[in-house]
Design a protein around this motif. Structure first.
Motif, PDB file in Angstrom:
ATOM      1  N   ALA A  83       0.832  -1.205   0.000  1.00 14.23           N
ATOM      2  CA  ALA A  83       0.000   0.000   0.000  1.00 14.23           C
ATOM      3  C   ALA A  83       0.868   1.256   0.000  1.00 14.23           C
ATOM      4  O   ALA A  83       0.552   2.242  -0.677  1.00 14.23           O
ATOM      5  N   VAL A  84       1.965   1.223   0.739  1.00 16.36           N
ATOM      6  CA  VAL A  84       2.874   2.365   0.779  1.00 16.36           C
ATOM      7  C   VAL A  84       3.558   2.532  -0.569  1.00 16.36           C
ATOM      8  O   VAL A  84       3.685   3.645  -1.094  1.00 16.36           O
ATOM      9  N   SER A 185      -6.775  11.519  -2.556  1.00 16.44           N
ATOM     10  CA  SER A 185      -7.890  10.901  -1.847  1.00 16.44           C
ATOM     11  C   SER A 185      -8.881  10.275  -2.819  1.00 16.44           C
ATOM     12  O   SER A 185      -9.371   9.156  -2.593  1.00 16.44           O
ATOM     13  N   ALA A 186      -9.163  10.967  -3.921  1.00 16.64           N
ATOM     14  CA  ALA A 186     -10.119  10.454  -4.908  1.00 16.64           C
ATOM     15  C   ALA A 186      -9.599   9.183  -5.563  1.00 16.64           C
ATOM     16  O   ALA A 186     -10.354   8.221  -5.776  1.00 16.64           O
ATOM     17  N   ILE A 187      -8.312   9.165  -5.883  1.00 19.77           N
ATOM     18  CA  ILE A 187      -7.720   7.986  -6.506  1.00 19.77           C
ATOM     19  C   ILE A 187      -7.773   6.798  -5.554  1.00 19.77           C
ATOM     20  O   ILE A 187      -8.174   5.691  -5.922  1.00 19.77           O
ATOM     21  N   TRP A 188      -7.378   7.036  -4.322  1.00 24.20           N
ATOM     22  CA  TRP A 188      -7.317   5.939  -3.355  1.00 24.20           C
ATOM     23  C   TRP A 188      -8.711   5.414  -3.027  1.00 24.20           C
ATOM     24  O   TRP A 188      -8.920   4.195  -2.924  1.00 24.20           O
ATOM     25  N   ALA A 192      -9.622   1.493  -3.560  1.00 21.03           N
ATOM     26  CA  ALA A 192      -9.642   0.772  -2.282  1.00 21.03           C
ATOM     27  C   ALA A 192     -10.605  -0.406  -2.267  1.00 21.03           C
ATOM     28  O   ALA A 192     -10.245  -1.487  -1.770  1.00 21.03           O
ATOM     29  N   PRO A 193     -11.832  -0.277  -2.791  1.00 20.90           N
ATOM     30  CA  PRO A 193     -12.742  -1.434  -2.743  1.00 20.90           C
ATOM     31  C   PRO A 193     -12.198  -2.653  -3.488  1.00 20.90           C
ATOM     32  O   PRO A 193     -12.369  -3.788  -3.028  1.00 20.90           O
ATOM     33  N   SER A 194     -11.533  -2.433  -4.612  1.00 21.46           N
ATOM     34  CA  SER A 194     -10.980  -3.552  -5.375  1.00 21.46           C
ATOM     35  C   SER A 194      -9.824  -4.223  -4.640  1.00 21.46           C
ATOM     36  O   SER A 194      -9.590  -5.423  -4.797  1.00 21.46           O
ATOM     37  N   LEU A 195      -9.101  -3.437  -3.838  1.00 20.12           N
ATOM     38  CA  LEU A 195      -7.931  -3.964  -3.127  1.00 20.12           C
ATOM     39  C   LEU A 195      -8.260  -4.433  -1.713  1.00 20.12           C
ATOM     40  O   LEU A 195      -7.410  -5.048  -1.056  1.00 20.12           O
ATOM     41  N   GLY A 196      -9.457  -4.106  -1.247  1.00 21.52           N
ATOM     42  CA  GLY A 196      -9.853  -4.504   0.098  1.00 21.52           C
ATOM     43  C   GLY A 196      -9.081  -3.786   1.181  1.00 21.52           C
ATOM     44  O   GLY A 196      -8.717  -4.379   2.206  1.00 21.52           O
ATOM     45  N   ILE A 197      -8.812  -2.491   0.983  1.00 23.08           N
ATOM     46  CA  ILE A 197      -8.037  -1.705   1.938  1.00 23.08           C
ATOM     47  C   ILE A 197      -8.802  -0.458   2.355  1.00 23.08           C
ATOM     48  O   ILE A 197      -9.844  -0.131   1.783  1.00 23.08           O
ATOM     49  N   ALA A 200      -8.528   5.594   3.054  1.00 19.45           N
ATOM     50  CA  ALA A 200      -7.711   6.729   3.455  1.00 19.45           C
ATOM     51  C   ALA A 200      -6.324   6.608   2.820  1.00 19.45           C
ATOM     52  O   ALA A 200      -5.681   5.556   2.930  1.00 19.45           O
ATOM     53  N   PHE A 201      -5.864   7.654   2.150  1.00 18.90           N
ATOM     54  CA  PHE A 201      -4.561   7.618   1.499  1.00 18.90           C
ATOM     55  C   PHE A 201      -3.462   7.431   2.547  1.00 18.90           C
ATOM     56  O   PHE A 201      -3.410   8.155   3.539  1.00 18.90           O
ATOM     57  N   PRO A 202      -2.550   6.478   2.358  1.00 18.33           N
ATOM     58  CA  PRO A 202      -1.513   6.177   3.361  1.00 18.33           C
ATOM     59  C   PRO A 202      -0.542   7.333   3.572  1.00 18.33           C
ATOM     60  O   PRO A 202      -0.321   8.150   2.674  1.00 18.33           O
TER      61      PRO A 202
END
Length: 204
Positions: A83-84, A185-188, A192-197, A200-202
């Motif tokens: 994620a980082v 924030s918009a990109i993340w 996020a739903p597809s990655l299951g994370i 919030a942007f890290p």
């Protein structure tokens, strides 16, 4: 310094100058003379390394892309959370500092030229393939480590590139509705739903 080393240093200086001049005044306004003056070399020496403006432009784009850096984990990809790493890539693909804003100006020049020049079009496609592989590598790392849920890696990578392009343009034109934090924030939130994370942007 050997002759070969001097030639390489001169070539690098010319490419750096070309990137700066193209970003400053646009490719259509660039002359070989202007690049030579900015690089501090003779026009003849410039032509020795690059015999046409088109070749110089293509090499400058490739140089700019290479300088962006695709090894943001410092060579220890296995110990950097996926994620980082992905967040760092997203930041690098947005105009987050002056150097990256210059890169973005070059990309904008490439987009325009790609509409009417086959060489520029192919260069753009090749560079996007490299970006797609870069993003996909980080996503695959996360899936393999269990940080991300299994997903369509190619689709997520394409989405990341598309969002970075679209939102990056808004940042470049100083759209008051889209600043860098908003773009990140918009990109993340979108991936996020597809990655299951967490959406919030890290912190990177």
């Amino acid at each position: 310094m050997t002759k070969a080393e001097r030639a390489l240093e001169t070539r690098e200086r010319i490419l750096k100058a070309a990137c700066e001049v193209i970003a400053d005044i646009g490719f259509e306004n660039v002359s070989m003379r202007k690049v030579a003056e900015h690089a501090g070399v003779s026009k003849a020496l410039l032509h020795y390394h690059f015999d046409t403006r088109e070749k110089l432009f293509a090499e400058a784009m490739t140089h700019s892309f290479a300088q962006t850096g695709t090894d943001l984990d410092g060579g220890d990809a296995g110990s950097v959370p996926a994620a980082v790493l992905l967040a760092r890539i997203v930041r690098t693909m947005l105009p987050t500092d002056e150097e990256l804003r210059q890169d973005w100006k070059l990309w904008q020049e490439l987009w325009v030229r790609a509409q009417r020049d086959e060489g520029a079009r192919q260069l753009a496609v090749d560079l996007y393939d490299q970006l797609h592989t870069w993003v996909g590598g980080a996503v695959e790392q996360g899936v393999e480590s269990g940080e991300f849920t299994p997903c369509d890696v190619a689709a997520v990578s394409t989405l990341v590139l598309a969002l970075c392009d679209g939102l990056g343009i808004r940042v470049m034109i100083a759209d008051p509705h889209v600043d860098l934090p908003t773009a990140q924030s918009a990109i993340w939130s979108a991936i996020a739903p597809s990655l299951g994370i967490s959406p919030a942007f890290p912190e990177v």
